[in-house]
Design a protein around this motif. Structure first.
Motif, mmCIF file in Angstrom:
data_model
loop_
_atom_site.group_PDB
_atom_site.id
_atom_site.type_symbol
_atom_site.label_atom_id
_atom_site.label_comp_id
_atom_site.label_asym_id
_atom_site.label_seq_id
_atom_site.Cartn_x
_atom_site.Cartn_y
_atom_site.Cartn_z
ATOM 1 N N ILE A 245 -33.490 -18.252 -95.642
ATOM 2 C CA ILE A 245 -32.258 -17.742 -95.038
ATOM 3 C C ILE A 245 -31.617 -18.792 -94.128
ATOM 4 O O ILE A 245 -30.418 -19.032 -94.157
ATOM 5 C CB ILE A 245 -32.555 -16.457 -94.230
ATOM 6 C CG1 ILE A 245 -33.051 -15.356 -95.182
ATOM 7 C CG2 ILE A 245 -31.315 -15.981 -93.498
ATOM 8 C CD1 ILE A 245 -33.562 -14.123 -94.457
ATOM 9 N N LEU A 246 -32.447 -19.447 -93.308
ATOM 10 C CA LEU A 246 -31.969 -20.492 -92.399
ATOM 11 C C LEU A 246 -30.728 -20.064 -91.617
ATOM 12 O O LEU A 246 -29.749 -20.793 -91.533
ATOM 13 C CB LEU A 246 -31.676 -21.786 -93.184
ATOM 14 C CG LEU A 246 -32.882 -22.412 -93.900
ATOM 15 C CD1 LEU A 246 -32.458 -23.686 -94.614
ATOM 16 C CD2 LEU A 246 -34.018 -22.700 -92.948
ATOM 17 N N GLY A 247 -30.807 -18.880 -91.034
ATOM 18 C CA GLY A 247 -29.628 -18.366 -90.354
ATOM 19 C C GLY A 247 -29.657 -18.440 -88.849
ATOM 20 O O GLY A 247 -28.780 -17.918 -88.184
ATOM 21 N N ASP A 248 -30.669 -19.093 -88.264
ATOM 22 C CA ASP A 248 -30.808 -19.054 -86.811
ATOM 23 C C ASP A 248 -29.664 -19.733 -86.078
ATOM 24 O O ASP A 248 -29.317 -19.344 -84.977
ATOM 25 C CB ASP A 248 -32.136 -19.678 -86.395
ATOM 26 C CG ASP A 248 -33.295 -18.720 -86.638
ATOM 27 O OD1 ASP A 248 -33.523 -17.882 -85.770
ATOM 28 O OD2 ASP A 248 -33.911 -18.787 -87.695
ATOM 29 N N LYS A 249 -29.085 -20.761 -86.690
ATOM 30 C CA LYS A 249 -27.963 -21.420 -86.008
ATOM 31 C C LYS A 249 -26.757 -20.505 -85.911
ATOM 32 O O LYS A 249 -25.976 -20.592 -84.972
ATOM 33 C CB LYS A 249 -27.603 -22.721 -86.725
ATOM 34 C CG LYS A 249 -28.537 -23.881 -86.381
ATOM 35 C CD LYS A 249 -27.919 -25.208 -86.742
ATOM 36 C CE LYS A 249 -28.779 -26.351 -86.234
ATOM 37 N NZ LYS A 249 -28.206 -27.667 -86.521
ATOM 38 N N THR A 250 -26.593 -19.640 -86.884
ATOM 39 C CA THR A 250 -25.467 -18.716 -86.827
ATOM 40 C C THR A 250 -25.777 -17.553 -85.897
ATOM 41 O O THR A 250 -24.878 -16.980 -85.300
ATOM 42 C CB THR A 250 -25.129 -18.168 -88.229
ATOM 43 O OG1 THR A 250 -26.278 -17.509 -88.778
ATOM 44 C CG2 THR A 250 -24.715 -19.288 -89.150
ATOM 45 N N ARG A 251 -27.078 -17.213 -85.742
ATOM 46 C CA ARG A 251 -27.433 -16.124 -84.833
ATOM 47 C C ARG A 251 -27.478 -16.598 -83.381
ATOM 48 O O ARG A 251 -27.456 -15.792 -82.469
ATOM 49 C CB ARG A 251 -28.799 -15.534 -85.230
ATOM 50 C CG ARG A 251 -28.786 -14.821 -86.563
ATOM 51 C CD ARG A 251 -29.981 -13.896 -86.695
ATOM 52 N NE ARG A 251 -31.248 -14.609 -86.592
ATOM 53 C CZ ARG A 251 -31.890 -15.100 -87.643
ATOM 54 N NH1 ARG A 251 -31.368 -15.003 -88.847
ATOM 55 N NH2 ARG A 251 -33.050 -15.708 -87.481
ATOM 56 N N MET A 252 -27.607 -17.905 -83.170
ATOM 57 C CA MET A 252 -27.666 -18.459 -81.819
ATOM 58 C C MET A 252 -26.472 -19.392 -81.586
ATOM 59 O O MET A 252 -26.636 -20.555 -81.234
ATOM 60 C CB MET A 252 -28.976 -19.233 -81.612
ATOM 61 C CG MET A 252 -30.231 -18.438 -81.851
ATOM 62 S SD MET A 252 -31.715 -19.444 -81.505
ATOM 63 C CE MET A 252 -32.959 -18.510 -82.386
#
Length: 332
Positions: free
Chosen positions: A102-109
């Motif tokens: 998913i690699l979505g942490d940059k969008t969540r943070m």
């Protein structure tokens, strides 16, 4: 156009200077499975090893829905506002079917991602035991060499990933919801025993009474367990990542834990044991990779599996036959 091969000495120098592009490239090298990239990565790590080990390493875990990413962002922002340089290594769940992540942490943070004193690097967990990226340890060394003094490792919070993260950090923080009661029943004792600190997140609004009750129950459960370190007794803190409350108390606990372990000489001992365990993990991974790459073994494996399943041979005998292909006839 072929990309120029990285010069480990030059890349190490740029990482020491805090260049983001160099740091990102270094982490890409350590995460790569290509043999040439791995050779460059190990040369790079050898250059930077004297510059590592100075950061506070904190593992953050908790079940999905507990608010790990929200807490990580709020905690990271709290720390950068106080002059710290914070690196977040977020282990993303990979698809079991496709291997994608998913690699979505940059969008969540988003807020923390824009902070000049923060660095966020999501890494796919892949198929490594417990969902922890195999190269997270090496990425941690790189961000330390780049001058980040706090490293937060956020795990997916499933299965044995907690054990893997606890084995690479100084302090393991378990995030829990204000549920208490029924939720306490669902928490495995082994995970509770790993925790150096429990943080009851979402302690705000109507959930404050429930959070306080849950904290009492979690604290009671901790008292029934033997502390994993003689110099530190795990505690429970309340926090609201959404409102930025309780973060100062959490950080005070992290600093107190560090001071207690340093006073007892435990930081060096724990990290030495972790490094030794890391070496054996690499040995196991390397042997398994060599076995999978062996053409004769690839042909023999399904035949041996069938023999083991039908009871024609023992698992030990089958394993030894395979190991002899990689280690030689005298190995087993």
């Amino acid at each position: 156009m072929k990309r120029k091969e990285a010069d480990p000495v030059e890349l190490a120098d740029r990482i020491r200077k805090g260049e983001r592009t160099a740091l990102a490239r270094g982490i890409t090298l350590v995460e790569s499975s290509r043999a040439d990239h791995q050779a460059q990565a190990q040369a790079l790590l050898a250059e930077l090893l004297p510059d590592t080990g100075k950061a506070i390493r904190v593992g953050l875990s908790g079940a999905p829905g507990v608010g790990k990413s929200t807490f990580t962002e709020a905690f990271g922002t709290f720390l950068t506002a106080r002059g710290h340089k914070v690196a977040v290594l977020a282990i993303d769940p990979s698809s079991a079917r496709s291997g994608g992540s998913i690699l979505g942490d940059k969008t969540r943070m988003e807020q923390l991602a824009r902070d000049p004193n923060a660095f966020i690097r999501p890494s796919p967990a892949g198929r490594t035991l417990g969902g922890v990226a195999r190269r997270t340890r090496e990425a941690m060394l790189l961000v330390e060499a780049a001058g980040f003094d706090v490293v937060l490792i956020e795990t997916v919070g499933v299965g044995q990933s907690e054990t893997s993260v606890a084995d690479m950090v100084d302090m393991f923080v378990l995030l829990l919801s204000p549920g208490g009661g029924d939720e306490l029943q669902g928490i495995k004792r082994g995970i509770m025993e790993l925790a150096d600190l429990i943080v009851v997140n979402k302690a705000d609004g109507d959930l404050i009474p429930a959070a306080k009750r849950a904290a009492m129950e979690y604290r009671g459960a901790l008292h029934l367990m033997r502390p994993k370190n003689p110099y530190w007794t795990p505690d429970v803190k309340l926090a609201s990542a959404l409102k930025g409350e309780g973060l100062e108390e959490v950080w005070a606990a992290v600093e107190a834990h560090k001071a207690a372990l340093e006073a007892g000489g435990e930081i060096e001992r724990v990290r030495a044991l972790q490094a030794r365990a890391w070496m054996w993990t690499e040995i196991r991974e390397g042997l398994f990779a060599a076995l999978k790459a062996n053409e004769e073994a690839a042909h023999l494996i399904p035949l041996l599996e069938a023999e083991v399943e039908s009871g024609l041979t023992t698992p030990t005998t089958a394993a030894r036959r395979l190991l002899r292909l990689v280690l030689g006839p005298e190995s087993a």
